[in-house]
Design an enzyme around this catalytic site. Structure first.
Site, PDB file in Angstrom:
ATOM      1  N   LYS A 170      33.955  -3.204 -17.118  1.00 34.19           N
ATOM      2  CA  LYS A 170      34.762  -1.984 -17.203  1.00 34.19           C
ATOM      3  C   LYS A 170      34.904  -1.489 -18.638  1.00 34.19           C
ATOM      4  O   LYS A 170      35.122  -0.307 -18.872  1.00 34.19           O
ATOM      5  CB  LYS A 170      36.109  -2.199 -16.541  1.00 34.19           C
ATOM      6  CG  LYS A 170      35.959  -2.360 -15.030  1.00 34.19           C
ATOM      7  CD  LYS A 170      37.245  -2.211 -14.279  1.00 34.19           C
ATOM      8  CE  LYS A 170      36.993  -2.205 -12.773  1.00 34.19           C
ATOM      9  NZ  LYS A 170      36.398  -3.482 -12.295  1.00 34.19           N
TER      10      LYS A 170
HETATM   11  C1  PLP Z   1      35.691  -3.643 -11.080  1.00 38.79           C
HETATM   12  C2  PLP Z   1      34.801  -4.818 -10.889  1.00 38.79           C
HETATM   13  C3  PLP Z   1      33.817  -4.851  -9.880  1.00 38.79           C
HETATM   14  C4  PLP Z   1      33.644  -3.726  -8.873  1.00 38.79           C
HETATM   15  O1  PLP Z   1      33.133  -2.565  -9.456  1.00 38.79           O
HETATM   16  P1  PLP Z   1      33.228  -1.152  -8.678  1.00 38.79           P
HETATM   17  O2  PLP Z   1      32.810  -0.144  -9.671  1.00 38.79           O
HETATM   18  O3  PLP Z   1      34.662  -1.011  -8.268  1.00 38.79           O
HETATM   19  O4  PLP Z   1      32.325  -1.230  -7.497  1.00 38.79           O
HETATM   20  C5  PLP Z   1      32.985  -5.952  -9.796  1.00 38.79           C
HETATM   21  N1  PLP Z   1      33.115  -6.991 -10.642  1.00 38.79           N
HETATM   22  C6  PLP Z   1      34.064  -7.006 -11.621  1.00 38.79           C
HETATM   23  C7  PLP Z   1      34.179  -8.203 -12.492  1.00 38.79           C
HETATM   24  C8  PLP Z   1      34.937  -5.928 -11.783  1.00 38.79           C
HETATM   25  O5  PLP Z   1      35.865  -5.949 -12.752  1.00 38.79           O
END
Ligand code: PLP
Length: 469
Positions: free
Chosen positions: A113
């Site tokens: 993120k």
């Molecule tokens: C947010 C997240 C996801 C999922 O990603 P999306 O964009 O919501 O599909 C998967 N793995 C981790 C570690 C995350 O923080």
């Protein structure tokens, strides 16, 4: 480049009009009116670029209301070796010929993120200064998104962050990550309740329109178009690292929850990046896998959302999914509005036609699979034994599904969405070792903490905001 809503509102907006927004006024999500097309000459030219310059080129196709020199400076301020640990920013980690991880988790919070949130922090600061405005970001988190937002917004001029989290319910690592921030513009509020209580408070404050306007309350949720756009860049960066020439095809597997990450892959593919398959990997919360297998989209209630060992994928509905459905249904906004509005409200699910279902794979390259706790543990072991690489639980869900869906002759790239240090308990279960942690974070849990504990009270949260803006 202009933007429209997935629910039929055709009023066109520029990038900076929607940058600070959440949903469109009609409840839809914003998408560009069309996807810019890249050709062989552009791909050839981009192949040699640094990550920051590549980001600038891609952002430029979608942003026409920030001067080029400013946008370039923003990209270069965001994607630095100092913040992301390597000059490539998202290096490949080869496992075997034709199989590699894309390392997206070397930013400040050790999860992918950061890739988007760090850019969002720079864009918000830039646009707010340009307008002479300030913004107070209010959010609820059970871990990942909140910390990525705080690390992106810390020290940014004109921005304050008020982040609610369930008191005592995050891992010690996650708590320390957020609460150790001493920046005066970051406010941690630990609510004596569960995550849903935090989210309800955020909704209640946001629904008080007078308060919201009066105190310039905003959000940084996963449906923000700028976040998705930032994620498009690493599909290109990974492609260039995995291939030698510009016609070669690769596939990606993406551990998915809210469908933001893999939706960025869809955008890259729609632009013309030679992607064979986009593989959606879910955990036991398999709303998306069910859709891609059956054509039925059936969000779950909170009571049917399982707590798993890949918690960042524990979702009940996939908030970015509507963007893909809009494209799948040939951008019929009225139909999308019916499906996500009336049909979901009255039936609890919707189903697309057989002909539309056939397009999912044929036209859009999507396939899917799911993974369970046992799969996760087995895949962490396999990856460690076979390749000497320790992966986190979410990446393990991805690798498990990738191994089942890869095709001969097409390199498979698995997005690494977090570092194993964040999910140490399951790594210990699988391998009997404590996963390594970046040296800079050795003393994280013993650092001084900055947090206010509060009962489940909308009024007290409002008062806290009033006292601090
Ligand atoms: C947010 C997240 C996801 C999922 O990603 P999306 O964009 O919501 O599909 C998967 N793995 C981790 C570690 C995350 O923080």
């Amino acid at each position: 480049m202009k933007y429209l809503s997935t629910r039929g509102d055709q009023a066109e907006r520029h990038f900076c009009d929607i940058l600070l927004e959440g949903l469109a006024p009609d409840g839809g999500l914003y998408l560009p009116t069309s996807y810019p097309q890249i050709d062989a000459a552009m791909l050839a030219r981009w192949r040699g670029l640094s990550y920051a310059d590549l980001a600038f080129e891609i952002l430029s196709l979608y942003i026409d209301d920030i001067p080029a020199a400013d946008l370039k400076a923003i990209a270069h301020r965001t994607y630095t070796e100092a913040v992301f640990g390597t000059p490539q920013i998202t290096p490949l980690k080869p496992l075997e010929p034709g199989l590699a991880l894309v390392a997206l988790s070397n930013g400040p919070t050790l999860a992918f993120k950061d890739m988007a949130m760090q850019l969002l922090g720079q864009l918000f600061e830039y646009e707010l200064q340009r307008r002479g405005e300030t913004l107070n970001i209010l959010g609820a988190t059970s871990g990942d998104t909140g910390s990525a937002a705080e690390y992106a917004m810390r020290g940014k001029a004109g921005i304050q962050v008020f982040m609610l989290s369930p008191h005592g319910r995050m891992s010690p690592f996650q708590q320390a990550q957020m609460f150790s921030l001493q920046d005066p513009n970051i406010h941690n509020i630990a609510v004596q309740g569960v995550f849903d209580d935090c989210q309800d408070i955020v909704k209640a404050v946001s629904n008080d329109l007078a308060f919201k306007r009066g105190h310039r309350i905003g959000t940084v949720n996963s449906i923000n178009w700028a976040r998705l756009l930032a994620q498009v860049v690493y599909y290109f960066a990974a492609y260039f690292q995995a291939t030698k020439t510009d016609g070669e095809r690769v596939s990606f597997t993406v551990p998915s929850g809210n469908f933001g990450n893999v939706c960025a892959g869809h955008v890259a593919r729609m632009m013309g990046l030679p992607i064979q398959r986009l593989v959606v990997a879910t955990n036991e919360n398999d709303v998306l896998d069910e859709f891609f297998r059956t054509g039925v989209y059936r969000p779950r209630g909170a009571a049917h959302t399982l707590e798993t060992s890949s918690p960042s994928m524990d979702i009940s509905k996939a908030s970015n999914f509507e963007r893909f459905v809009f494209d799948l249904l040939d951008r019929d906004g009225d139909r999308v509005k019916r499906l996500f509005g009336e049909e979901l409200a009255s039936n609890g699910f919707f189903e697309i036609t057989a002909e539309e279902r056939a397009r999912i794979g044929e036209r859009y390259g999507f396939v899917s699979g799911r993974s369970t706790h046992e799969d996760r543990v087995a895949t962490i072991r396999l990856c460690h034994q076979q390749y000497g690489v320790v992966i986190d639980t979410h990446t393990a869900d991805g690798l498990k599904v990738a191994l089942a869906k890869r095709e001969p002759g097409v390199p498979m790239l698995v997005l690494e969405t977090a570092l194993p240090a964040k999910f140490a308990v399951t790594i210990e279960e699988a391998l009997g070792i404590v996963p390594p942690r970046p040296a800079a974070l050795d003393d994280l849990e013993s650092r001084p903490k900055r947090v206010s504990v509060m009962p489940v009270s909308v009024d007290q949260v409002k008062q806290f905001i009033v006292d601090h803006v």
